[in-house]
Enzyme design. Structure first.
Site, PDB file in Angstrom:
ATOM      1  N   ASP A  39       0.778  -1.234   0.000  1.00 50.60           N
ATOM      2  CA  ASP A  39       0.000   0.000   0.000  1.00 50.60           C
ATOM      3  C   ASP A  39       0.817   1.296   0.000  1.00 50.60           C
ATOM      4  OD1 ASP A  39      -1.794  -1.994   0.521  1.00 50.60           O
ATOM      5  OD2 ASP A  39      -2.493  -1.194   2.424  1.00 50.60           O
ATOM      6  N   GLN A  55       4.143   0.508   2.300  1.00 50.52           N
ATOM      7  CA  GLN A  55       4.308  -0.691   3.115  1.00 50.52           C
ATOM      8  C   GLN A  55       5.462  -1.501   2.531  1.00 50.52           C
ATOM      9  OE1 GLN A  55       1.689  -1.799   6.053  1.00 50.52           O
ATOM     10  NE2 GLN A  55       2.724   0.174   5.925  1.00 50.52           N
ATOM     11  N   TRP A  63       5.538 -10.687   1.638  1.00 52.63           N
ATOM     12  CA  TRP A  63       5.028  -9.908   2.767  1.00 52.63           C
ATOM     13  C   TRP A  63       5.670 -10.368   4.074  1.00 52.63           C
ATOM     14  CZ3 TRP A  63       2.589  -9.991   7.443  1.00 52.63           C
ATOM     15  CH2 TRP A  63       1.898  -8.830   7.841  1.00 52.63           C
ATOM     16  N   PHE A  98       1.836  -0.469  10.114  1.00 53.17           N
ATOM     17  CA  PHE A  98       0.904  -0.603   9.003  1.00 53.17           C
ATOM     18  C   PHE A  98       0.586   0.764   8.394  1.00 53.17           C
ATOM     19  CE2 PHE A  98      -1.327  -4.971   9.649  1.00 53.17           C
ATOM     20  CZ  PHE A  98      -0.100  -5.603   9.643  1.00 53.17           C
ATOM     21  N   ARG A 167      -7.526   0.341  11.461  1.00 53.75           N
ATOM     22  CA  ARG A 167      -6.261   0.683  10.823  1.00 53.75           C
ATOM     23  C   ARG A 167      -6.400   1.717   9.704  1.00 53.75           C
ATOM     24  NH1 ARG A 167      -7.325  -4.772   9.768  1.00 53.75           N
ATOM     25  NH2 ARG A 167      -7.744  -5.363   7.611  1.00 53.75           N
ATOM     26  N   TRP A 306      -4.027  -8.894  -3.976  1.00 47.67           N
ATOM     27  CA  TRP A 306      -3.589  -9.795  -2.906  1.00 47.67           C
ATOM     28  C   TRP A 306      -3.633 -11.264  -3.303  1.00 47.67           C
ATOM     29  CZ3 TRP A 306      -0.624  -8.485   0.805  1.00 47.67           C
ATOM     30  CH2 TRP A 306      -0.674  -7.203   1.349  1.00 47.67           C
TER      31      TRP A 306
END
Length: 495
Positions: A39, A55, A63, A98, A167, A306
């Site tokens: 992101d 990120q 990840w 995050f 978040r 994703w």
């Protein structure tokens, strides 16, 4: 003072970057310095430059514990990487820093607001990620975490709000110079909602209200909200997880939704008037916007999805890129996206073909390349009979191609990367319905090494897709079933 974790991460990325200097990369799309990118975060204009954080897991191209990567640009196209801005090095963010956002404080400091993640064993023995909101301030390179972090915790949530899905703060300044913040959240039943918070100074925050509730319409948890005024309307962007399709407007999986409506700043009430998808392609998620010094609202998204993002081999030294920054506007009640006008400065080697009429496969001299900006205008070659299909095929060689096709009878535009060289049984096609009168359509196709972004009818729809096709595949061809008349203008983009 920089923590040891942050110093180690900065040393690692600088060392590894030198080792992979010859790896092929996009020319004008920001990609990971090393390791993993997702992101966009902290998109802002500060000290004469655009800052784009992201990120970041520098230690692996998959990840992992989230850091904040950092890059700057004067024109949104030429990006320079700066050292990592944030690392998970405090008790409250030890399992990840995050997504979040940035703005400039009155005293000139750059303020970052992000989600701190800490894993916690629950009474039933399950380990869950508890999410809180945190602050850091800095000078555009180095950032100090606020001594009173976290500034928002589960104690600040409305009744029923999940502390495990809390978040992605997006902060903004109000007309009275105080601050607002929208946050992604969901209920205990995993139904998404956007929360609104207020602060007099950017440091002390309090809950205001639920800005908008999903009511089980668009997926589940709502991530990465953004909230801004545009052309007399108020816009709310969200990225819902686990969406169900709704004809050709919304697709399965993690998607993007734009709500257009009105906002009463005094009461904090947002009234939704309509909604639409933001991007209709395969690879676009978690967009974030900033206001340019000249008043333009600019948006950038993570150009990936994703469901396919962890399929690349462990040996890949970097993974993840951002979309081309896009100028936003509202026309006839619809969000319009156009590539930033700065892209036109990169145009060279113009090739123009007008009133080309064909009804089969066609190649045109000088129309090729993998770093191009191409505009197409198509219409029936025979005004008495509508053609059945039009397609443009690119990143093409004897074995590979990606295509965009249009069916005028249904007004459906489709992107297809099945033949792009992928060895995976993953999502390869996406479609949307576009505005077309009697088979007329305008398309703009932008290619940059490993991606294609298609804009239909001056930005009424955008479709983004990544491809892994070898860079030597530079062919472009056209195809028609029935007679099509076409105008083509193609530029090579030189960074």
């Amino acid at each position: 003072m920089l923590s040891q974790s942050l110093r180690d991460a900065r040393t690692y990325e600088e060392t590894v970057e030198k080792k992979i200097a010859d790896e092929p990369r996009p020319d004008f799309h920001l990609c990971a310095r090393v390791g993993w990118m997702n992101d966009p975060n902290g998109f802002s204009f500060y000290k004469g430059e655009y800052h784009l954080f992201y990120q970041y897991h520098p230690y692996d191209s998959h990840w992992g514990p989230m850091h904040w990567g950092h890059a700057v640009s004067e024109d949104l196209l030429h990006w320079k990487h700066l050292p990592i801005a944030l690392a998970p090095d405090r008790d409250y963010d030890q399992d990840g820093c995050f997504s979040g956002s940035a703005l400039t404080l009155a005293d000139g400091r750059h303020l970052l607001m992000y989600t701190g993640v800490r894993k916690e064993v629950q009474p039933n023995g399950e380990t869950r990620e508890v999410q809180t909101q945190c602050i850091a301030t800095g000078d555009g390179v180095d950032y100090d975490k606020y001594a009173k972090n976290p500034v928002l915790t589960s104690a600040d949530l409305p009744e029923g709000g999940s502390r495990f899905d809390f978040r992605d703060p997006k902060i903004f300044q109000k007309a009275d110079k105080t601050y607002g913040c929208v946050m992604g959240n969901c209920t205990e039943e995993k139904d998404g909602q956007v929360l609104l918070f207020h602060s007099p100074d950017g440091f002390s925050w309090s809950y205001e209200r639920i800005l908008l509730s999903n009511q089980k319409r668009f997926g589940r948890m709502w991530e990465c909200p953004d909230f801004f005024s545009l052309d007399g309307k108020q816009v709310l962007l969200v990225s819902p997880q686990d969406m169900l399709p709704q004809e050709l407007e919304y697709d399965n999986g993690n998607g993007t939704v734009c709500f257009i409506g009105t906002y009463d700043e005094e009461t904090g009430a947002f009234t939704e008037e309509q909604n639409q998808a933001i991007d209709y392609g395969i690879d676009f998620y978690a967009p974030q916007t900033t206001l340019a010094p000249d008043g333009r609202r600019i948006m950038v998204g993570w150009m990936q999805n994703w469901d396919t993002s962890n399929l690349h081999p462990a040996t890949k030294p970097w993974f993840g890129q951002m979309s081309l920054p896009r100028e936003l506007s509202i026309k006839n009640g619809r969000l319009i996206q156009r590539p930033v006008r700065e892209l036109e400065r990169l145009r060279e080697q113009k090739v123009s073909c007008e009133r080309v009429t064909f009804s089969d496969a066609l190649k045109l001299q000088g129309i090729e390349g993998r770093k191009i900006d191409m505009e197409l205008s198509i219409r029936p070659g025979d005004e008495e009979q509508l053609y059945e299909r039009f397609a443009v095929r690119f990143a093409q060689n004897a074995a590979c191609q990606t295509s965009v096709s249009f069916h005028p009878a249904t007004s459906v535009l489709e992107v297809d990367r099945r033949l792009s060289g992928s060895r995976r049984a993953i999502l390869h096609k996406r479609s949307c319905r576009v505005r077309s009168e009697k088979g007329r359509l305008k398309l703009r196709l932008i290619l940059d090494s490993f991606s294609a972004e298609i804009f239909a009818n001056d930005g009424e729809q955008a479709l983004s897709v990544t491809i892994d096709t070898e860079l030597s595949a530079e062919g472009i061809s056209f195809f028609a079933e029935g007679a099509v008349a076409m105008d083509v203008v193609k530029y090579t983009l030189c960074i």
